[in-house]
Structures are given as C-alpha cells and as structure tokens.
Design a protein around this motif. Sequence first.
Motif, short mmCIF file in Angstrom:
data_model
loop_
_atom_site.label_atom_id
_atom_site.label_comp_id
_atom_site.label_asym_id
_atom_site.label_seq_id
_atom_site.Cartn_x
_atom_site.Cartn_y
_atom_site.Cartn_z
N UNK A 120 14.53 -2.05 19.79
CA UNK A 120 14.48 -3.09 20.83
C UNK A 120 13.57 -4.24 20.42
N UNK A 121 12.47 -3.92 19.76
CA UNK A 121 11.54 -4.97 19.32
C UNK A 121 12.20 -5.84 18.26
N UNK A 122 12.88 -5.19 17.31
CA UNK A 122 13.56 -5.94 16.25
C UNK A 122 14.61 -6.88 16.85
N UNK A 123 15.37 -6.39 17.80
CA UNK A 123 16.46 -7.18 18.35
C UNK A 123 15.92 -8.36 19.16
N UNK A 129 12.98 -15.51 17.03
CA UNK A 129 12.72 -16.23 15.78
C UNK A 129 13.87 -17.19 15.47
N UNK A 130 15.10 -16.76 15.72
CA UNK A 130 16.26 -17.65 15.55
C UNK A 130 16.14 -18.86 16.47
N UNK A 131 15.64 -18.61 17.65
CA UNK A 131 15.50 -19.65 18.68
C UNK A 131 14.41 -20.66 18.31
N UNK A 266 -1.33 -7.72 5.03
CA UNK A 266 -1.62 -6.27 5.06
C UNK A 266 -1.17 -5.68 6.39
N UNK A 267 0.11 -5.31 6.49
CA UNK A 267 0.62 -4.76 7.75
C UNK A 267 -0.12 -3.49 8.20
N UNK A 268 -0.84 -2.86 7.28
CA UNK A 268 -1.64 -1.70 7.71
C UNK A 268 -2.78 -2.10 8.66
N UNK A 361 4.44 -6.40 16.99
CA UNK A 361 3.69 -7.12 15.94
C UNK A 361 4.32 -6.87 14.57
N UNK A 362 4.83 -5.67 14.32
CA UNK A 362 5.50 -5.40 13.04
C UNK A 362 6.76 -6.24 12.89
N UNK A 363 7.52 -6.35 13.98
CA UNK A 363 8.75 -7.14 13.92
C UNK A 363 8.43 -8.61 13.63
N UNK A 364 7.41 -9.15 14.27
CA UNK A 364 7.01 -10.54 14.01
C UNK A 364 6.45 -10.70 12.60
N UNK A 365 5.67 -9.73 12.14
CA UNK A 365 4.98 -9.87 10.85
C UNK A 365 5.97 -10.04 9.70
N UNK A 366 7.16 -9.45 9.84
CA UNK A 366 8.17 -9.57 8.79
C UNK A 366 8.80 -10.95 8.75
#
Length: 398
Positions: A120-123, A129-131, A266-268, A361-366
């Motif tokens: 759900x976060x990725x979607x 981000x497209x927007x 550093x995503x960690x 935050x992981x989805x945004x970080x990518x």
Amino acid sequence: MDTTIDRPVSAIDPFSREFLRDPYPHHARLREAGPVVWLEQYGIWAMARHQEVRDALTDWQTYCSSAGVGLSDFRKEPPWRPPSIILEADPPLHTRTRAVLTRIMSPAAINILRATFEREAESLVTRLVDQREFDGIADLAEAYPLKVFPDAVGISEEGRENLLPYGSMVFNSFGPRNELFNAAMANAGPVRDWIMSRCSRAALAPNGLGIQIFEAVDSGELSEAEAGMLVRSFLSAGIDTTVYGLGNALYCFASYPEQWMLLRESPNLIRGAFEEVLRFEAPVQTFFRTTTRQVDVGGVRLGQGEKVLLFLAAANRDPRRWDKPDAFDVKRRATGHMTFGTGIHGCVGQALARLESEAILSAFAKRVASFELMGQPEPRLNNTLRGLDTLPLRIVPV
Ligand code: OVM
C-alpha cells in the motif's frame, strides 16, 4: 532528610492557541521552573523534565490513570464517554485488558501485516511521486493510515470519514473545555454512534485485529462488552497518532533536507530516524496522571487526588537528558524519548506505528531526492496532539 521547598508556580496556559502554536519556549520555561510546577490557571501540577516525567510514568501506583488521563477528574465530574478500559484503567483491570492487546499487537503479530502495508505504501507513494506536487497531510499522512489501519482492524469501508473527527474528539477531550474542545464536539453524536456501531463482533471482518479481540472472549479473558470497548480503543488511538506522526516526519524532512540525504544514502537509518521524529516533533505532546497519595517530588509536596500534567514533548528536549536537544539528527540514539510513554501504559501499538512509518519512508527513500516546501504549512491545533493541517510539498525525484 528531605527538605520541603516552596512550590514553583507558573501562569502558563498549556492549552492556549499561543502555547500550542509554538510550545518549545514554554517547555523550556517549565523545565527551568523546577522538577514540578504548579499551574495556577488550572490548579494542577506539571512536569516537563525527562527524569520526572519518566519517574511518574513508571510509578502507576502513585500516578494513576483511572481518574482519567486528561484534565478532567473522573472522580469529580462525569467523563464525556465511558472510560477506556485500557488507557483510563489501573491494575488489575488494566493488566487483564493489556495482556490481550499486547498479544494481538506484538511485533511478531504485526509483522504479518508488513507485506500488505509495504504494498500500500509503494502504491500510494508511486502515485504521489508521479504527481510531483501534493499535500503531505491530506494526500499522505491521512490517506495512508486511513487505508491500512481500518483494513487491518477489519472495519467496513462505509463511514470511515468518521474516524478523523472521532480522533479529534478523543484527543481534544484530554484538555480543558476550551474552543478546541467545543469545535471537536460539534458533531459528536453521529460520529460516536458510527464508531460504536463498528465495535461489535458482527461488524468486524474475519481475520482482522478487531475480531482477534473477540477471540479473547471465547477463551474467557474478556466479556463481550469489554471486547467491544477494546475495539473502540483501536479506533480512538490508532489513526490520529499515526496521521500526526507521518505528517511531522514529512515536515522534518522537508525542513532539514540534509537529514533526508543521510537517510537516502543509508536506508538502515530509517528506523532510528522515525524515533528522532517522535522525539523532535512529538505527535502526542502530553498526558495527565492523578496522584493516589501525598508524594514528594524534588522537595515539593504534592497532595493526594491531584492532577499532574506530563509534558512528554518537553522531556524529549530536556538538555539534562539530550545533547543538542533542539537539533533534528537522524543519527542520534533517540530511543528513550517519551512519545510512546513508558511503563505499564507504554504505547501498545508502537510496532504498528513503526511499521507504517518504515513502509512510507522506505518507499519515498527509493524515489525522492528532496521534499520542497511550496508554501507555509498550517498547524492543526489540538489540546493533546501536535501536527499540521496542510503541508504543501513538491518532490524532486531521484
Ligand atoms: C483508548 C485510547 C484513546 C486515546 C489514546 C489512547 C494513546 C487510547 O480509548 O483506549 O492511547
């Protein structure tokens, strides 16, 4: 021998708009005034230092919750709703209800939700981000918890627009009956009716967190009515807290782009970064306790049956506890903040809150190099919560 000192007194109103807009200078004054301060406007005590807040939270026998964890003393005036059987309860009732929720909300149990929450976060994040431009509050901080949390509990799609108004009622009700309280309660009847209608066994989807509470009725741990009250606790505590937390996270990273850069490299750091958000801009600012006996705090004598306002957010920036407390630093060890509380009432949903923040935050970080503020964020004032009403953002993609 302990010596008694004069009680420090303050005229500060911690529920005024002026205080809520920018609490930090007031927090500093309260910390400096003493280990405990008498707020003369309300006839209550306040603690703003890390040590004292922590000590009070870990001494439930002296600082009880059953008289309410807001300003109102349930022993002197009727509560606005039947008290929560976990938040507004002491042992032994609390011990029994807490055991059920601790099991259902354990890190291992919550981990089962991870794949769904990440998808759900990725979607959602891909779409934003497209927007390129979006509102960090409505489009992300509200949209995400309002999807994943009711789904996880097993709540019908119909009527979910009641969840945020109910949260506003709950968290404003911990303060005085001021304008914020009255505005939140304007449509209380229908909102409360919908919430209660979602708390029965029949209203809950199979396999969700809600129905798992009712399974504790079948095993003899709870009554049917108690199970419904614990579902109410999910719907009271589970949305606004994470909405304000995710909004504050985006606000921190838009305000401190170099900190976002560190996290991307550093995503960690993501897990610790959310703890730092909670320390630095605590979505839950305060809770009250009520004394069950006379008690001495740093030489000041508190009487029995007195309200004590615990400034979690002030403890989080106490220079006695933290280096450079007013710096947002994702690399620091921020655990030990008081935003989840501590002791027997420490946040039972914290694994879920962390899961939501890590997924987002992981989805945004990518995908996101930086967040640009497109205008002045507007605060959403609340007697307990700190966060934003609007957060106009533009994304610079990776
Ligand atoms: C509850 C409840 C309500 C608000 C907050 C909370 C932070 C719990 O109804 O049990 O915990």
